[in-house]
Design a protein around this motif. Structure first.
Motif, PDB file in Angstrom:
ATOM      1  N   ARG A 253       0.849  -1.192   0.000  1.00 28.10           N
ATOM      2  CA  ARG A 253       0.000   0.000   0.000  1.00 28.10           C
ATOM      3  C   ARG A 253       0.886   1.244   0.000  1.00 28.10           C
ATOM      4  NH1 ARG A 253      -3.085  -2.550  -1.892  1.00 28.10           N
ATOM      5  NH2 ARG A 253      -4.951  -3.481  -1.107  1.00 28.10           N
ATOM      6  N   TRP A 254       0.345   2.310  -0.605  1.00 30.15           N
ATOM      7  CA  TRP A 254       1.030   3.601  -0.602  1.00 30.15           C
ATOM      8  C   TRP A 254       0.816   4.254   0.753  1.00 30.15           C
ATOM      9  CZ3 TRP A 254       4.269   4.971  -4.368  1.00 30.15           C
ATOM     10  CH2 TRP A 254       4.153   4.323  -5.599  1.00 30.15           C
ATOM     11  N   ALA A 255       1.887   4.769   1.324  1.00 31.89           N
ATOM     12  CA  ALA A 255       1.812   5.434   2.625  1.00 31.89           C
ATOM     13  C   ALA A 255       2.759   6.627   2.635  1.00 31.89           C
ATOM     14  CB  ALA A 255       2.197   4.461   3.738  1.00 31.89           C
ATOM     15  N   VAL A 256       2.443   7.596   3.471  1.00 28.64           N
ATOM     16  CA  VAL A 256       3.287   8.786   3.607  1.00 28.64           C
ATOM     17  C   VAL A 256       4.611   8.366   4.232  1.00 28.64           C
ATOM     18  CG1 VAL A 256       3.501  11.031   4.732  1.00 28.64           C
ATOM     19  CG2 VAL A 256       1.287  10.277   3.848  1.00 28.64           C
ATOM     20  N   ARG A 257       5.669   8.963   3.719  1.00 29.12           N
ATOM     21  CA  ARG A 257       7.008   8.674   4.232  1.00 29.12           C
ATOM     22  C   ARG A 257       7.792   9.976   4.248  1.00 29.12           C
ATOM     23  NH1 ARG A 257      11.794   5.434   1.285  1.00 29.12           N
ATOM     24  NH2 ARG A 257      12.950   4.857   3.135  1.00 29.12           N
ATOM     25  N   HIS A 258       8.506  10.203   5.322  1.00 29.45           N
ATOM     26  CA  HIS A 258       9.390  11.370   5.368  1.00 29.45           C
ATOM     27  C   HIS A 258      10.662  10.984   6.096  1.00 29.45           C
ATOM     28  CE1 HIS A 258       8.433  12.295   9.618  1.00 29.45           C
ATOM     29  NE2 HIS A 258       7.218  11.897   9.290  1.00 29.45           N
ATOM     30  N   TYR A 259      11.739  11.586   5.657  1.00 28.25           N
ATOM     31  CA  TYR A 259      13.037  11.274   6.247  1.00 28.25           C
ATOM     32  C   TYR A 259      14.028  12.377   5.884  1.00 28.25           C
ATOM     33  CZ  TYR A 259      13.606   9.549   1.467  1.00 28.25           C
ATOM     34  OH  TYR A 259      13.607   9.444   0.104  1.00 28.25           O
ATOM     35  N   ALA A 260      15.077  12.456   6.679  1.00 24.07           N
ATOM     36  CA  ALA A 260      16.162  13.405   6.417  1.00 24.07           C
ATOM     37  C   ALA A 260      17.389  12.595   6.027  1.00 24.07           C
ATOM     38  CB  ALA A 260      16.454  14.236   7.656  1.00 24.07           C
ATOM     39  N   ILE A 261      18.121  13.067   5.057  1.00 22.24           N
ATOM     40  CA  ILE A 261      19.362  12.423   4.651  1.00 22.24           C
ATOM     41  C   ILE A 261      20.497  13.212   5.298  1.00 22.24           C
ATOM     42  CG2 ILE A 261      20.828  11.764   2.717  1.00 22.24           C
ATOM     43  CD1 ILE A 261      18.275  11.761   0.984  1.00 22.24           C
ATOM     44  N   PRO A 262      21.239  12.589   6.217  1.00 22.38           N
ATOM     45  CA  PRO A 262      22.309  13.313   6.911  1.00 22.38           C
ATOM     46  C   PRO A 262      23.291  13.954   5.934  1.00 22.38           C
ATOM     47  CG  PRO A 262      21.970  11.149   7.903  1.00 22.38           C
ATOM     48  CD  PRO A 262      21.146  11.194   6.643  1.00 22.38           C
ATOM     49  N   GLY A 263      23.589  15.207   6.203  1.00 19.66           N
ATOM     50  CA  GLY A 263      24.550  15.929   5.378  1.00 19.66           C
ATOM     51  C   GLY A 263      23.958  16.560   4.128  1.00 19.66           C
ATOM     52  N   ARG A 264      22.699  16.331   3.836  1.00 23.31           N
ATOM     53  CA  ARG A 264      22.075  16.891   2.630  1.00 23.31           C
ATOM     54  C   ARG A 264      21.359  18.207   2.912  1.00 23.31           C
ATOM     55  NH1 ARG A 264      22.338  14.122  -2.427  1.00 23.31           N
ATOM     56  NH2 ARG A 264      23.438  12.220  -1.939  1.00 23.31           N
ATOM     57  N   GLY A 265      20.965  18.418   4.160  1.00 22.58           N
ATOM     58  CA  GLY A 265      20.354  19.695   4.526  1.00 22.58           C
ATOM     59  C   GLY A 265      18.892  19.842   4.152  1.00 22.58           C
TER      60      GLY A 265
END
Length: 122
Positions: A52-64
Protein backbone atom coordinates in the motif's frame (compact mmCIF):
# COMPACT_ATOMS: atom_id res chain seq x y z
CA UNK A 1 33.93 -65.36 -28.29
CA UNK A 2 30.57 -65.32 -26.61
CA UNK A 3 32.14 -64.30 -23.30
CA UNK A 4 33.57 -61.17 -24.92
CA UNK A 5 30.22 -60.34 -26.51
CA UNK A 6 28.44 -60.76 -23.18
CA UNK A 7 30.96 -58.48 -21.50
CA UNK A 8 30.49 -55.86 -24.23
CA UNK A 9 26.70 -56.04 -23.84
CA UNK A 10 27.03 -55.72 -20.07
CA UNK A 11 29.18 -52.61 -20.52
CA UNK A 12 26.56 -51.04 -22.80
CA UNK A 13 23.79 -51.87 -20.34
CA UNK A 14 25.76 -50.20 -17.52
CA UNK A 15 26.33 -47.08 -19.62
CA UNK A 16 22.64 -46.93 -20.58
CA UNK A 17 21.61 -47.45 -16.93
CA UNK A 18 24.00 -44.70 -15.80
CA UNK A 19 22.69 -42.29 -18.45
CA UNK A 20 19.07 -43.11 -17.57
CA UNK A 21 19.78 -42.52 -13.87
CA UNK A 22 21.59 -39.29 -14.68
CA UNK A 23 18.65 -38.07 -16.77
CA UNK A 24 16.19 -38.92 -13.97
CA UNK A 25 18.27 -37.04 -11.38
CA UNK A 26 18.77 -34.07 -13.72
CA UNK A 27 15.02 -33.93 -14.42
CA UNK A 28 14.23 -34.08 -10.70
CA UNK A 29 16.67 -31.22 -9.96
CA UNK A 30 15.17 -29.17 -12.78
CA UNK A 31 11.61 -29.72 -11.52
CA UNK A 32 12.55 -28.79 -7.93
CA UNK A 33 14.32 -25.65 -9.17
CA UNK A 34 11.29 -24.63 -11.24
CA UNK A 35 8.96 -25.22 -8.29
CA UNK A 36 11.10 -23.16 -5.91
CA UNK A 37 11.47 -20.34 -8.44
CA UNK A 38 7.75 -20.29 -9.18
CA UNK A 39 6.96 -20.20 -5.46
CA UNK A 40 9.33 -17.29 -4.89
CA UNK A 41 7.84 -15.45 -7.86
CA UNK A 42 4.30 -15.96 -6.49
CA UNK A 43 5.34 -14.73 -3.03
CA UNK A 44 7.04 -11.65 -4.50
CA UNK A 45 4.01 -10.89 -6.66
CA UNK A 46 1.62 -11.34 -3.71
CA UNK A 47 3.84 -9.09 -1.60
CA UNK A 48 3.78 -6.37 -4.24
CA UNK A 49 0.03 -6.70 -4.76
CA UNK A 50 -0.64 -6.40 -1.02
CA UNK A 51 1.63 -3.35 -0.71
CA UNK A 52 0.00 0.00 0.00
CA UNK A 53 1.03 3.60 -0.60
CA UNK A 54 1.81 5.43 2.63
CA UNK A 55 3.29 8.79 3.61
CA UNK A 56 7.01 8.67 4.23
CA UNK A 57 9.39 11.37 5.37
CA UNK A 58 13.04 11.27 6.25
CA UNK A 59 16.16 13.41 6.42
CA UNK A 60 19.36 12.42 4.65
CA UNK A 61 22.31 13.31 6.91
CA UNK A 62 24.55 15.93 5.38
CA UNK A 63 22.08 16.89 2.63
CA UNK A 64 20.35 19.70 4.53
CA UNK A 65 16.77 18.84 3.68
CA UNK A 66 13.84 16.63 4.63
CA UNK A 67 12.19 14.47 1.98
CA UNK A 68 8.41 14.04 2.09
CA UNK A 69 6.81 11.52 -0.22
CA UNK A 70 4.70 8.42 -0.61
CA UNK A 71 6.15 4.92 -0.68
CA UNK A 72 4.66 1.64 -1.88
CA UNK A 73 5.46 -0.49 1.15
CA UNK A 74 4.60 -4.14 1.75
CA UNK A 75 3.73 -5.82 5.06
CA UNK A 76 7.41 -6.66 5.65
CA UNK A 77 8.40 -3.00 5.34
CA UNK A 78 10.09 -3.33 1.95
CA UNK A 79 9.71 -0.24 -0.23
CA UNK A 80 8.85 -1.19 -3.83
CA UNK A 81 8.49 2.34 -5.19
CA UNK A 82 8.57 5.93 -4.00
CA UNK A 83 7.27 9.30 -5.23
CA UNK A 84 8.88 12.40 -3.73
CA UNK A 85 6.35 15.16 -3.01
CA UNK A 86 8.75 17.76 -1.61
CA UNK A 87 12.28 18.39 -0.40
CA UNK A 88 12.21 20.93 2.39
CA UNK A 89 15.49 22.67 3.21
CA UNK A 90 16.42 22.43 6.90
CA UNK A 91 16.86 26.21 7.02
CA UNK A 92 13.51 27.01 5.35
CA UNK A 93 11.94 30.18 6.75
CA UNK A 94 8.68 28.41 7.66
CA UNK A 95 9.80 24.79 7.77
CA UNK A 96 6.83 23.60 9.85
CA UNK A 97 4.26 25.07 7.43
CA UNK A 98 6.07 23.63 4.40
CA UNK A 99 6.34 20.22 6.06
CA UNK A 100 2.65 20.12 7.01
CA UNK A 101 1.63 21.17 3.47
CA UNK A 102 3.88 18.55 1.86
CA UNK A 103 2.62 15.88 4.25
CA UNK A 104 -1.00 16.77 3.46
CA UNK A 105 -0.29 16.54 -0.28
CA UNK A 106 1.44 13.18 0.28
CA UNK A 107 -1.58 11.87 2.22
CA UNK A 108 -3.90 12.86 -0.63
CA UNK A 109 -1.60 11.28 -3.19
CA UNK A 110 -1.38 8.05 -1.17
CA UNK A 111 -5.17 7.93 -0.93
CA UNK A 112 -5.60 8.29 -4.69
CA UNK A 113 -2.80 5.82 -5.51
CA UNK A 114 -4.32 3.21 -3.19
CA UNK A 115 -7.65 3.43 -5.02
CA UNK A 116 -5.97 1.70 -8.00
CA UNK A 117 -4.44 -1.06 -5.81
CA UNK A 118 -6.17 -4.44 -5.71
CA UNK A 119 -8.16 -5.12 -2.53
CA UNK A 120 -6.35 -6.95 0.25
CA UNK A 121 -7.51 -10.58 0.29
CA UNK A 122 -7.76 -12.49 3.54
Amino acid sequence: MQVGAATGNLGRVRIIAFLAGFIVVLTAVLLVTLAVTAGARRRRHASQMSARWAVRHYAIPGRGHTVVGVALTDADGRVHSEHVVARIPDDAQDWQRDFVAARQEAEERAFHLNIDRPPIGG
